[in-house]
Design a protein around this motif. Sequence first.
Motif, PDB file in Angstrom:
ATOM      1  N   ALA A 179       0.827  -1.210   0.000  1.00  0.00           N
ATOM      2  CA  ALA A 179       0.000   0.000   0.000  1.00  0.00           C
ATOM      3  C   ALA A 179       0.859   1.257   0.000  1.00  0.00           C
ATOM      4  O   ALA A 179       0.451   2.298  -0.536  1.00  0.00           O
ATOM      5  CB  ALA A 179      -0.923  -0.010   1.219  1.00  0.00           C
ATOM      6  N   VAL A 180       2.026   1.200   0.575  1.00  0.00           N
ATOM      7  CA  VAL A 180       2.946   2.344   0.566  1.00  0.00           C
ATOM      8  C   VAL A 180       3.665   2.442  -0.772  1.00  0.00           C
ATOM      9  O   VAL A 180       3.823   3.532  -1.343  1.00  0.00           O
ATOM     10  CB  VAL A 180       3.962   2.220   1.724  1.00  0.00           C
ATOM     11  N   ALA A 181       4.116   1.284  -1.301  1.00  0.00           N
ATOM     12  CA  ALA A 181       4.917   1.280  -2.535  1.00  0.00           C
ATOM     13  C   ALA A 181       4.069   1.484  -3.788  1.00  0.00           C
ATOM     14  O   ALA A 181       4.511   2.152  -4.738  1.00  0.00           O
ATOM     15  CB  ALA A 181       5.701  -0.029  -2.632  1.00  0.00           C
TER      16      ALA A 181
ATOM     17  N   ASP B 215      -2.092   2.523  -5.942  1.00  0.00           N
ATOM     18  CA  ASP B 215      -3.049   2.404  -7.039  1.00  0.00           C
ATOM     19  C   ASP B 215      -3.145   0.970  -7.539  1.00  0.00           C
ATOM     20  O   ASP B 215      -4.242   0.471  -7.823  1.00  0.00           O
ATOM     21  CB  ASP B 215      -2.642   3.339  -8.193  1.00  0.00           C
ATOM     22  N   TRP B 216      -2.006   0.320  -7.664  1.00  0.00           N
ATOM     23  CA  TRP B 216      -2.003  -1.081  -8.120  1.00  0.00           C
ATOM     24  C   TRP B 216      -2.746  -1.960  -7.138  1.00  0.00           C
ATOM     25  O   TRP B 216      -3.540  -2.825  -7.531  1.00  0.00           O
ATOM     26  CB  TRP B 216      -0.551  -1.555  -8.280  1.00  0.00           C
ATOM     27  N   LEU B 217      -2.532  -1.758  -5.826  1.00  0.00           N
ATOM     28  CA  LEU B 217      -3.178  -2.599  -4.826  1.00  0.00           C
ATOM     29  C   LEU B 217      -4.689  -2.372  -4.812  1.00  0.00           C
ATOM     30  O   LEU B 217      -5.469  -3.319  -4.632  1.00  0.00           O
ATOM     31  CB  LEU B 217      -2.575  -2.322  -3.448  1.00  0.00           C
ATOM     32  N   THR B 218      -5.113  -1.145  -5.018  1.00  0.00           N
ATOM     33  CA  THR B 218      -6.546  -0.853  -5.043  1.00  0.00           C
ATOM     34  C   THR B 218      -7.243  -1.632  -6.154  1.00  0.00           C
ATOM     35  O   THR B 218      -8.386  -2.090  -5.998  1.00  0.00           O
ATOM     36  CB  THR B 218      -6.778   0.650  -5.236  1.00  0.00           C
ATOM     37  N   GLN B 219      -6.551  -1.821  -7.258  1.00  0.00           N
ATOM     38  CA  GLN B 219      -7.143  -2.521  -8.394  1.00  0.00           C
ATOM     39  C   GLN B 219      -7.263  -4.022  -8.173  1.00  0.00           C
ATOM     40  O   GLN B 219      -8.216  -4.660  -8.648  1.00  0.00           O
ATOM     41  CB  GLN B 219      -6.320  -2.258  -9.661  1.00  0.00           C
ATOM     42  N   ILE B 220      -6.321  -4.623  -7.464  1.00  0.00           N
ATOM     43  CA  ILE B 220      -6.327  -6.095  -7.347  1.00  0.00           C
ATOM     44  C   ILE B 220      -6.889  -6.584  -6.012  1.00  0.00           C
ATOM     45  O   ILE B 220      -7.135  -7.776  -5.831  1.00  0.00           O
ATOM     46  CB  ILE B 220      -4.909  -6.667  -7.569  1.00  0.00           C
ATOM     47  N   ALA B 221      -7.091  -5.678  -5.040  1.00  0.00           N
ATOM     48  CA  ALA B 221      -7.542  -6.098  -3.704  1.00  0.00           C
ATOM     49  C   ALA B 221      -8.987  -6.593  -3.755  1.00  0.00           C
ATOM     50  O   ALA B 221      -9.856  -5.983  -4.394  1.00  0.00           O
ATOM     51  CB  ALA B 221      -7.413  -4.956  -2.714  1.00  0.00           C
ATOM     52  N   GLU B 222      -9.233  -7.720  -3.086  1.00  0.00           N
ATOM     53  CA  GLU B 222     -10.588  -8.237  -2.945  1.00  0.00           C
ATOM     54  C   GLU B 222     -11.344  -7.380  -1.921  1.00  0.00           C
ATOM     55  O   GLU B 222     -10.751  -6.886  -0.957  1.00  0.00           O
ATOM     56  CB  GLU B 222     -10.553  -9.687  -2.471  1.00  0.00           C
TER      57      GLU B 222
ATOM     58  N   LEU C 286       0.154 -13.220  -3.882  1.00  0.00           N
ATOM     59  CA  LEU C 286       1.459 -13.606  -4.432  1.00  0.00           C
ATOM     60  C   LEU C 286       1.374 -13.799  -5.938  1.00  0.00           C
ATOM     61  O   LEU C 286       2.303 -13.452  -6.677  1.00  0.00           O
ATOM     62  CB  LEU C 286       1.953 -14.887  -3.758  1.00  0.00           C
ATOM     63  N   ALA C 287       0.268 -14.380  -6.415  1.00  0.00           N
ATOM     64  CA  ALA C 287       0.103 -14.557  -7.861  1.00  0.00           C
ATOM     65  C   ALA C 287       0.053 -13.214  -8.573  1.00  0.00           C
ATOM     66  O   ALA C 287       0.622 -13.031  -9.662  1.00  0.00           O
ATOM     67  CB  ALA C 287      -1.163 -15.371  -8.136  1.00  0.00           C
ATOM     68  N   ALA C 288      -0.640 -12.244  -7.951  1.00  0.00           N
ATOM     69  CA  ALA C 288      -0.729 -10.913  -8.563  1.00  0.00           C
ATOM     70  C   ALA C 288       0.625 -10.212  -8.555  1.00  0.00           C
ATOM     71  O   ALA C 288       1.016  -9.574  -9.542  1.00  0.00           O
ATOM     72  CB  ALA C 288      -1.769 -10.075  -7.817  1.00  0.00           C
TER      73      ALA C 288
END
Length: 555
Positions: free
Chosen positions: A175-177, A180-187, A225-227
């Motif tokens: 979330a720090v690094a 935006d990417w995490l927001t897209q893949i987070a369940e 991990l897959a993402a």
Amino acid sequence: MSMQPKEPGEIPAETVRVARAAFPKGSLAIRIRDELGVLFRDEEFAGLFPSRGKPAWSPGRSALVLVLQFVEGLTDRQAAEAVRARIDFKYALGLELGDPGFDFSVLSEFRDRLAGADAGRQVLDGILAAARERNLLVSGGKARTDSTHVLSAARELCWLEMVAETLRSALNAIAVAAPDWLTQIAEPDWFKHYATRAEDSRFPKARTKRDEVGRRIGADGVRLLAAVTSPDTPGELRELEQVEILRQMWVQHFHLIEGEVRRRDPKDRAPGAARLVTPYDAEARGSVKRDIVWDGYKVHLTETCEPDSPNLVTNVATTLATVPDSVMSEKIHAGLAGHGCLPGEHWVDAGYPTASQIVAARRDHGVDLQGPMAGNTAAQAGGPFGQDAFTIDWHQQQVTCPNGAASTQWHHRHSQQNLPVIRVRFSPADCRPCPRLRDCVNSPKAERREINLRHRDEYEAVHTARTDQQTDVWKERYKIRAGVEGTISQGVQRCGLRRSRYRGLAKTSLQHQLTGAALNLARIDAHLTQTPRARTRTNHFAALRPADQTVDGAK
């Protein structure tokens, strides 16, 4: 920060005058400066600082502050305040009375530099060198060593907490690094389950329900991990420490069976030496010693034990909790040899001495390693057909049994533990007719006797040690080892030896080096003030026990 070495110089006259008036009988810090002089100089720590930048506060003085901090059990804020406000600290550091000191964060930064360069031993060596100059430390005498457990700075976690916190830690780092990417893949459920600490959740009590939670956490971790490892993911995410810890934790605790994430069976998990126990201290390991179970590390303290001089800590070795004592003797002796502190006699408990360690200590360092050897656990040991009943001719490479039969084979092999051994075999033609064959061999189908021997130097060392240890003279001499228990107790009570203040092996090792240095200052001060050594404490009721009655014989 850079370092510009400065000579410590003399203590300012006004500081001396006020300190003498305020402390007419002196104090530990004052006596140490008077008797040992300047313990640390700036140039000794030149390698820790770059050549350019804003000048750092004197590293030589910072090292002394760290040791005094451990002597008195101070926090960083309290230690910085003591430098600013206490006269005896200013005296020991050679500061003007009006010196403002430094911000407490300087200590943390200096410890990071020491830990990063594995320079904690320099601090201990500075005190040992000063003690040696004043004949308070003499090499070649007696020393003793013992170890104790050290709890990790991270809290002990149950299994569900451990995997949940590992996943939450990885999500926070990502979330720090890459928010935006995490927001897209987070369940959507991830924000419900992993937004707060696992200890704030209430896991179900029923076993089946807990298993379901574990599988859900495992599946969520696999998805993350897959993402992270997919080709279109920013490569820097795979380099995050928390992501690597997540990967290791999932490999150790989960596997895929027909596409379903399941928890590994206990026999299918990683060995203890490699198994992570918390995501917040990746080097901590779980271990068991008798009835003590802990997550963290282990520390070995070696001290001198001469009657007319202070017992000084000469070596401190910090290891993972899973490292056995039996492999430490050589490392301890190498550390002592590198700093000119090798003893003539080294007294240890039953966990340290092995045949190879005794021989190596005598051969490589001239040290007589003394400690209780484990008894012979071989079948029929000590009986009429035990190994000691056989006669060994090392020159002819032949063994003769109690009935006079000679061996026919002598081969150099390796044991199941990959240790070099000599395998001796007798001929079936000699053993079959023997009426005592069944008393001599273990297997009901065996037709001849086989013996595994250590090499001669190790065999004779073990035989001599076991023989000596049965005598009253050796038992009386061995009482000297018990004193190291008091050193561990002092380290625990004065410096918090059994709880790591920091995370990671490097910083924990630095803590223990500073603990050893602090104990040495306290003991040198006690020697200077002729403070008698404390005797073993006995409660009032136990003191009434008759001399001929032991605890084991009590009803």
